[in-house]
Design an enzyme around this catalytic site. Sequence first.
Site, PDB file in Angstrom:
ATOM      1  CG  PHE A  13      -1.489   1.241   1.690  1.00 35.39           C
ATOM      2  CD1 PHE A  13      -2.081   2.139   0.810  1.00 35.39           C
ATOM      3  CD2 PHE A  13      -1.428   1.567   3.049  1.00 35.39           C
ATOM      4  CE1 PHE A  13      -2.585   3.354   1.273  1.00 35.39           C
ATOM      5  CE2 PHE A  13      -1.940   2.767   3.513  1.00 35.39           C
ATOM      6  CZ  PHE A  13      -2.505   3.667   2.625  1.00 35.39           C
ATOM      7  CB  THR A  37       0.812  -8.288   2.646  1.00 36.56           C
ATOM      8  OG1 THR A  37       2.021  -7.559   2.824  1.00 36.56           O
ATOM      9  CG2 THR A  37       0.670  -9.303   3.755  1.00 36.56           C
ATOM     10  CB  SER A 118       4.681   1.977  14.110  1.00 34.69           C
ATOM     11  OG  SER A 118       3.390   2.047  14.672  1.00 34.69           O
ATOM     12  CE1 TYR A 142       3.840  -3.073  12.742  1.00 34.99           C
ATOM     13  CE2 TYR A 142       2.772  -1.551  14.261  1.00 34.99           C
ATOM     14  CZ  TYR A 142       3.324  -1.823  13.029  1.00 34.99           C
ATOM     15  OH  TYR A 142       3.378  -0.829  12.078  1.00 34.99           O
ATOM     16  CB  VAL A 172      -0.655   5.428   6.751  1.00 31.18           C
ATOM     17  CG1 VAL A 172      -0.514   5.953   5.333  1.00 31.18           C
ATOM     18  CG2 VAL A 172       0.573   5.791   7.589  1.00 31.18           C
ATOM     19  CB  VAL A 186      -9.811   1.362  11.484  1.00 30.18           C
ATOM     20  CG1 VAL A 186      -9.319   2.805  11.524  1.00 30.18           C
ATOM     21  CG2 VAL A 186     -11.260   1.290  11.910  1.00 30.18           C
TER      22      VAL A 186
HETATM   23  C1  UD2 Z   1      -1.216   0.796  14.833  1.00 30.72           C
HETATM   24  C2  UD2 Z   1      -0.344   2.033  14.984  1.00 30.72           C
HETATM   25  C3  UD2 Z   1      -0.087   2.688  13.628  1.00 30.72           C
HETATM   26  C4  UD2 Z   1       0.356   1.686  12.590  1.00 30.72           C
HETATM   27  C5  UD2 Z   1      -0.630   0.546  12.539  1.00 30.72           C
HETATM   28  C6  UD2 Z   1      -0.190  -0.526  11.563  1.00 30.72           C
HETATM   29  C7  UD2 Z   1      -1.041   2.977  17.152  1.00 30.72           C
HETATM   30  C8  UD2 Z   1      -1.699   4.106  17.824  1.00 30.72           C
HETATM   31  N1  UD2 Z   1      -1.035   3.031  15.811  1.00 30.72           N
HETATM   32  O1  UD2 Z   1      -2.443   1.213  14.402  1.00 30.72           O
HETATM   33  O2  UD2 Z   1       0.919   3.664  13.788  1.00 30.72           O
HETATM   34  O3  UD2 Z   1       1.639   1.209  12.860  1.00 30.72           O
HETATM   35  O4  UD2 Z   1      -0.732  -0.077  13.822  1.00 30.72           O
HETATM   36  O5  UD2 Z   1      -1.282  -1.244  11.171  1.00 30.72           O
HETATM   37  O6  UD2 Z   1      -0.509   2.072  17.756  1.00 30.72           O
HETATM   38  N2  UD2 Z   1     -10.838  -0.877  14.934  1.00 30.72           N
HETATM   39  C9  UD2 Z   1     -12.188  -1.034  15.088  1.00 30.72           C
HETATM   40  N3  UD2 Z   1     -12.846  -1.839  14.208  1.00 30.72           N
HETATM   41  C10 UD2 Z   1     -12.201  -2.504  13.211  1.00 30.72           C
HETATM   42  C11 UD2 Z   1     -10.811  -2.318  13.054  1.00 30.72           C
HETATM   43  C12 UD2 Z   1     -10.157  -1.496  13.949  1.00 30.72           C
HETATM   44  O7  UD2 Z   1     -12.797  -0.487  16.006  1.00 30.72           O
HETATM   45  O8  UD2 Z   1     -12.845  -3.237  12.463  1.00 30.72           O
HETATM   46  C13 UD2 Z   1     -10.114   0.008  15.859  1.00 30.72           C
HETATM   47  C14 UD2 Z   1      -8.924  -0.644  16.535  1.00 30.72           C
HETATM   48  O9  UD2 Z   1      -9.300  -1.371  17.663  1.00 30.72           O
HETATM   49  C15 UD2 Z   1      -8.077   0.606  16.847  1.00 30.72           C
HETATM   50  C16 UD2 Z   1      -8.406   1.572  15.680  1.00 30.72           C
HETATM   51  O10 UD2 Z   1      -9.597   1.076  15.094  1.00 30.72           O
HETATM   52  O11 UD2 Z   1      -8.500   1.191  18.051  1.00 30.72           O
HETATM   53  C17 UD2 Z   1      -7.338   1.624  14.622  1.00 30.72           C
HETATM   54  O12 UD2 Z   1      -6.960   0.297  14.310  1.00 30.72           O
HETATM   55  P1  UD2 Z   1      -5.944  -0.033  13.132  1.00 30.72           P
HETATM   56  O13 UD2 Z   1      -5.782  -1.522  13.084  1.00 30.72           O
HETATM   57  O14 UD2 Z   1      -6.348   0.679  11.902  1.00 30.72           O
HETATM   58  O15 UD2 Z   1      -4.586   0.639  13.564  1.00 30.72           O
HETATM   59  P2  UD2 Z   1      -3.848   0.786  14.996  1.00 30.72           P
HETATM   60  O16 UD2 Z   1      -4.318   2.005  15.688  1.00 30.72           O
HETATM   61  O17 UD2 Z   1      -3.783  -0.519  15.698  1.00 30.72           O
END
Ligand code: UD2
Length: 308
Positions: A13, A37, A118, A142, A172, A186
């Site tokens: 991506f 991926t 990250s 991670y 991102v 997300v």
């Molecule tokens: C982490 C890192 C980001 C990046 C990413 C890689 C943080 C703050 N951010 O992102 O920098 O490295 O990992 O992928 O650590 N969620 C829902 N429903 C869904 C999917 C996700 O509620 O169906 C929530 C999830 O629980 C989280 C938020 O959405 O609170 C964002 O999730 P994500 O997987 O997009 O990314 P995140 O924040 O883990």
Amino acid sequence: MSELHLVAGGSGFIGSHIVEGLLAAGHQVRVLDNLATGYLKNLAGLDCEIIQADAADKEAAADACKGVSNIFHLAARPSVPWSFEEPRLARHANLGTTEALIYAAEKQGVKRILFSSSSAIYGDSPELPKTEDMEPAPKSPYAEHKLFGEYALAEAAERFGLESVSLRYFNVFGPRQDPSSPYSGVISLFARWLKEGTPPTFFGDGKQTRDFIYVKDVVKANLAAGQVQLSQSARIINVACGKRVDLLELWDTMCRVGGFTGGEPIFQKERKGDVRHSLADIQRAQEELGFQADFALEEGLRRTICSL
Ligand code: UD2
């Protein structure tokens, strides 16, 4: 003068957008990717060399680095939950690649590595916004793998003078982000659900906040970091907008931008390793890279939804 740069993870991506950005800036580009991926279709029509191999394979990485000025390192499996499920594979994908690329850089005399790090490194420390000098508090394998990658780069700087910038991306999003796994970013999942008319799932109460950044701005930060005169503090830089939004607001905005009514949301248990609030201090990016995001969240969302 046109230089040759390596994009490790270039068919993914963010990587494919960086390839596009480097080519547009007049550089030559070689991609190293195992296609675990990523997709070749992400590079369709782009005039770059492609080597299909694992960036964690030291000798393959060294071969790919022949004649290369900078390595843009995006070879990773960026997922917090997957790193709990498959910690060994996650270590290979997220730290093994960094170690192998450092080995390759030393062997081939590469000048600089632009490392996709990250914001997960900050974990749940209560202070907001997150500044680069804060004590790291990783909450997941991670996050640890990314932090150890930064340490390995600092060690390589001392040992053989390797230049590097660890770009700590916040969240991102943008076209070509793959929504095919439950662990996908997300916004890619929300966009897919909007398109299908599926109700969204929130892990927790949906009030967790994130600092989202559009992928073209991440490209801009990488290109700037590839050229800048390096000072000590430019070695770790947050890449973000410096604004946060909670997930409920995000979903509402996406429904509005996309002209969808959306469905009744589903709430599930909070995800292990999830960070509650995330917001970047972006002063260092401004000072060291002259960087400021061009895309407001809504504009980025509009472009992402239009690309579906
Ligand atoms: C982490 C890192 C980001 C990046 C990413 C890689 C943080 C703050 N951010 O992102 O920098 O490295 O990992 O992928 O650590 N969620 C829902 N429903 C869904 C999917 C996700 O509620 O169906 C929530 C999830 O629980 C989280 C938020 O959405 O609170 C964002 O999730 P994500 O997987 O997009 O990314 P995140 O924040 O883990």
